[in-house]
Motif scaffolding. Sequence first.
Motif, PDB file in Angstrom:
ATOM      1  N   GLU A   1       3.992   5.808   2.302  1.00  0.00           N
ATOM      2  CA  GLU A   1       4.417   7.209   2.184  1.00  0.00           C
ATOM      3  C   GLU A   1       4.031   8.015   3.424  1.00  0.00           C
ATOM      4  O   GLU A   1       4.827   8.809   3.936  1.00  0.00           O
ATOM      5  CB  GLU A   1       3.799   7.843   0.926  1.00  0.00           C
ATOM      6  CG  GLU A   1       4.344   9.207   0.602  1.00  0.00           C
ATOM      7  CD  GLU A   1       5.849   9.221   0.336  1.00  0.00           C
ATOM      8  OE1 GLU A   1       6.487  10.236   0.685  1.00  0.00           O
ATOM      9  OE2 GLU A   1       6.398   8.241  -0.193  1.00  0.00           O
ATOM     10  N   ALA A   2       2.841   7.786   3.949  1.00  0.00           N
ATOM     11  CA  ALA A   2       2.425   8.471   5.181  1.00  0.00           C
ATOM     12  C   ALA A   2       3.309   8.063   6.355  1.00  0.00           C
ATOM     13  O   ALA A   2       3.691   8.900   7.187  1.00  0.00           O
ATOM     14  CB  ALA A   2       0.958   8.158   5.484  1.00  0.00           C
TER      15      ALA A   2
ATOM     16  N   ASP B   1       0.876  -1.177   0.000  1.00  0.00           N
ATOM     17  CA  ASP B   1       0.000   0.000   0.000  1.00  0.00           C
ATOM     18  C   ASP B   1       0.911   1.224   0.000  1.00  0.00           C
ATOM     19  O   ASP B   1       1.380   1.676   1.048  1.00  0.00           O
ATOM     20  CB  ASP B   1      -0.898  -0.032   1.238  1.00  0.00           C
ATOM     21  CG  ASP B   1      -1.829   1.158   1.319  1.00  0.00           C
ATOM     22  OD1 ASP B   1      -1.570   2.188   0.651  1.00  0.00           O
ATOM     23  OD2 ASP B   1      -2.815   1.067   2.073  1.00  0.00           O
ATOM     24  N   HIS B   2       1.185   1.767  -1.182  1.00  0.00           N
ATOM     25  CA  HIS B   2       2.153   2.854  -1.326  1.00  0.00           C
ATOM     26  C   HIS B   2       1.735   4.113  -0.585  1.00  0.00           C
ATOM     27  O   HIS B   2       2.593   4.822  -0.045  1.00  0.00           O
ATOM     28  CB  HIS B   2       2.423   3.136  -2.803  1.00  0.00           C
ATOM     29  CG  HIS B   2       3.074   1.982  -3.500  1.00  0.00           C
ATOM     30  ND1 HIS B   2       4.377   1.606  -3.245  1.00  0.00           N
ATOM     31  CD2 HIS B   2       2.600   1.106  -4.410  1.00  0.00           C
ATOM     32  CE1 HIS B   2       4.680   0.555  -3.980  1.00  0.00           C
ATOM     33  NE2 HIS B   2       3.620   0.230  -4.694  1.00  0.00           N
ATOM     34  N   GLU B   3       0.445   4.398  -0.529  1.00  0.00           N
ATOM     35  CA  GLU B   3      -0.011   5.583   0.206  1.00  0.00           C
ATOM     36  C   GLU B   3       0.249   5.437   1.696  1.00  0.00           C
ATOM     37  O   GLU B   3       0.695   6.376   2.351  1.00  0.00           O
ATOM     38  CB  GLU B   3      -1.494   5.843  -0.062  1.00  0.00           C
ATOM     39  CG  GLU B   3      -1.765   6.369  -1.453  1.00  0.00           C
ATOM     40  CD  GLU B   3      -3.244   6.634  -1.697  1.00  0.00           C
ATOM     41  OE1 GLU B   3      -4.026   6.697  -0.731  1.00  0.00           O
ATOM     42  OE2 GLU B   3      -3.604   6.783  -2.875  1.00  0.00           O
TER      43      GLU B   3
END
Length: 172
Positions: free
Chosen positions: A155-156, A150-152
């Motif tokens: 990133e978070a 889950d790239h999002e």
Amino acid sequence: MTTEGLLVPPGHGRVVEAPAQHVTFKVTGSHSRMASTFEVVVPPGFDVGAHVHTRSEELFYVLEGELDVLAFEPRVRTPDNWQKWESSTGNRMVRATPGTVIVVPPGCPHAFANPTGEPAKMFFQAGPPPDHERYFEELLEILSDGGPPDHEAIEALRGKYDIEQLTPLRHR
């Protein structure tokens, strides 16, 4: 802080594991003000991606296997392939073998990848604690489902723990 030292025998420590990494916590912020210490098994095909921290200092010591590594500011931060980066003084990625030490001061881009068909193992310190402890725990939670990352969420998580990702994290 406790007034007693800590002894962690071989094979001991808290383990967090996902398809991308196997991390054994050896020393945490509850025992050290200087650094968190981990033993990390880097599977074949894993690439942490080039990244930089503004506050953390890191030390890597290759115990087994081989890793491609860098720790320098490149002339140009290309967003796709850190293995081709070059510093203004001519430094390039190197193949680190057992006994190699890499020290990364705050603000220095760095990366490691296992391009071989065998796992590699490294001793890893990050200070000050406990940011990397928490980052590993939360990252491995994200990666543990076995599906595409889950790239999002990653990133978070990076933003939360002082990690500016410069090239993508990859694993087979």
